[in-house]
Design an enzyme around this catalytic site. Structure first.
Site, PDB file in Angstrom:
ATOM      1  N   HIS A  95       2.861   0.399   0.227  1.00 59.07           N
ATOM      2  CA  HIS A  95       1.983   0.611   1.471  1.00 59.07           C
ATOM      3  C   HIS A  95       1.947  -0.798   2.194  1.00 59.07           C
ATOM      4  O   HIS A  95       1.407  -0.605   3.295  1.00 59.07           O
ATOM      5  CB  HIS A  95       0.488   1.135   0.935  1.00 59.07           C
ATOM      6  CG  HIS A  95      -0.318  -0.262   0.429  1.00 59.07           C
ATOM      7  ND1 HIS A  95      -0.641  -0.107  -1.111  1.00 59.07           N
ATOM      8  CD2 HIS A  95      -0.863  -1.178   0.915  1.00 59.07           C
ATOM      9  CE1 HIS A  95      -1.202  -1.481  -1.184  1.00 59.07           C
ATOM     10  NE2 HIS A  95      -1.692  -1.881  -0.178  1.00 59.07           N
ATOM     11  N   ASP A 147       3.585   3.294  -5.649  1.00 61.79           N
ATOM     12  CA  ASP A 147       3.042   2.412  -4.762  1.00 61.79           C
ATOM     13  C   ASP A 147       4.059   1.015  -5.021  1.00 61.79           C
ATOM     14  O   ASP A 147       3.612   0.031  -5.558  1.00 61.79           O
ATOM     15  CB  ASP A 147       1.702   2.029  -4.554  1.00 61.79           C
ATOM     16  CG  ASP A 147       1.283   1.037  -3.590  1.00 61.79           C
ATOM     17  OD1 ASP A 147       2.105   1.020  -2.296  1.00 61.79           O
ATOM     18  OD2 ASP A 147       0.259   0.663  -3.558  1.00 61.79           O
ATOM     19  N   GLY A 246      -5.675  -7.618   1.680  1.00 61.76           N
ATOM     20  CA  GLY A 246      -4.813  -8.490   1.566  1.00 61.76           C
ATOM     21  C   GLY A 246      -4.228  -9.273   0.422  1.00 61.76           C
ATOM     22  O   GLY A 246      -3.476  -9.879   0.470  1.00 61.76           O
ATOM     23  N   SER A 248      -3.106  -7.013  -1.723  1.00 61.37           N
ATOM     24  CA  SER A 248      -2.065  -5.798  -2.094  1.00 61.37           C
ATOM     25  C   SER A 248      -0.697  -6.419  -1.982  1.00 61.37           C
ATOM     26  O   SER A 248      -0.224  -7.156  -1.319  1.00 61.37           O
ATOM     27  CB  SER A 248      -2.263  -4.882  -0.805  1.00 61.37           C
ATOM     28  OG  SER A 248      -3.278  -3.885  -0.833  1.00 61.37           O
ATOM     29  N   GLY A 249      -0.147  -5.651  -2.965  1.00 63.31           N
ATOM     30  CA  GLY A 249       1.254  -6.139  -3.108  1.00 63.31           C
ATOM     31  C   GLY A 249       1.442  -7.113  -4.111  1.00 63.31           C
ATOM     32  O   GLY A 249       2.458  -7.596  -4.727  1.00 63.31           O
TER      33      GLY A 249
END
Length: 301
Positions: A95, A147, A246, A248-249
């Site tokens: 995402h 994801d 923020g 994320s990943g």
């Protein structure tokens, strides 16, 4: 129900014991080992520097696989986190790059703790490929499936005291394992309620214990429709110490079975909005479910 997704760590947390950090003291020489096999680098998962006392703010080199993904089309500010793997590839959340797969849009920074200042030992890269998992989907409810995404750097990173690869696990860490999540995400709970939720200028981290999927599937937590076998559910009942927008990943790391290194067990994916709510642990993409895809994609690109 609302969820945060891409573009921050509510690490308001209390200080905790740090016995499991004692072995984070390896020292690496420079080098750019091969990046095309999709296998773990021999020296992966070990951080250089001093023993960590407690938690919250990270020092440079504490999480040498942590990268900041910065979208040049959106001003070049920090958007998502990621993890360096095999010197030339970054593992992140799908995402984070959904609708933004043009490599020219991205800058990757690593070997840093501060987003505000340049630090000696920091490395910066452009991106030549952005590859999303072919089965990635973003549901109407706002939480993604499958994801995961990969970014190929324009050149191999140089392993140093501040930059190193993360390891991919051979098997999942067990329920109850005290893992760690890190990032530059939103760090203040109260600011979310007043429409001002700044990113942290300095890399932060917190412990996040792995929870039983059966627990997370309870209706007052996430419910059975939200929790799947390709996710890891981790965090605390009290909330507060958690990932947020923020982050994320970014990496969700756990000790290897022999305690010799860190392994990437999860990728920060989604959670409650506002972040830090009680009984709403965060969800992480389970890396073992996508390990073969990661390795095969790297080998073919």
């Amino acid at each position: 129900m609302m969820f945060w997704l891409a573009f921050m760590l509510l690490l308001s947390a209390a200080q905790r014991g740090d016995a499991q950090w004692d072995w984070l003291t390896g020292i690496f020489g420079g080098g750019t080992t091969g990046s095309s096999t999709g296998q773990n680098d021999p020296n992966c998962g070990v951080a250089a520097g001093s023993r960590i006392i407690g938690g919250q703010y990270a020092s440079q080199g504490m999480f040498p696989w942590q990268v900041s993904l910065q979208n040049l089309a959106q001003g070049g500010s920090h958007g998502c986190g990621g993890s360096l793997f095999n010197n030339e590839w970054v593992i992140t959340a799908g995402h984070c790059v959904d609708g933004m797969t043009n490599p020219a849009m991205w800058r990757v920074r690593m070997g840093l703790a501060s987003l505000q200042y340049y630090e000696n030992g920091e490395q910066e890269f452009t991106v030549t490929k952005v590859i999303m998992h072919p089965s990635y989907t973003a549901s109407a409810m706002g939480f993604p499936r499958n994801d995961v995404a990969l970014m190929k750097l324009n050149r191999p990173a140089t392993v140093s005291n501040y930059v190193n690869n993360i390891c991919l696990p051979d098997r999942d860490a067990s329920v109850g394992t005290n893992c760690v999540v890190s990032g530059w995400g939103v760090y203040d709970i109260q600011s979310q309620y007043f429409g001002q939720a700044p990113l942290s200028a300095t890399l932060k981290w917190t412990y996040a214990p792995i929870l039983d999927p059966g627990y997370c599937s309870q209706n007052y937590i996430w419910g059975s429709e939200m929790v799947s076998s390709i996710m890891v559910c981790a965090g605390y009942d009290h909330g507060q110490d958690d990932a947020c927008n923020g982050d994320s990943g970014g990496p969700f790391i756990c000790p290897s079975p022999d305690g010799s290194r860190w392994e990437l067990n999860g990728i920060v994916s989604w959670g409650e909005q506002p972040c830090g709510a009680q009984y709403k642990p965060s969800a992480y993409t389970r890396v073992t479910a996508f390990k073969s895809w990661i390795q095969q994609t790297i080998q073919s690109n």
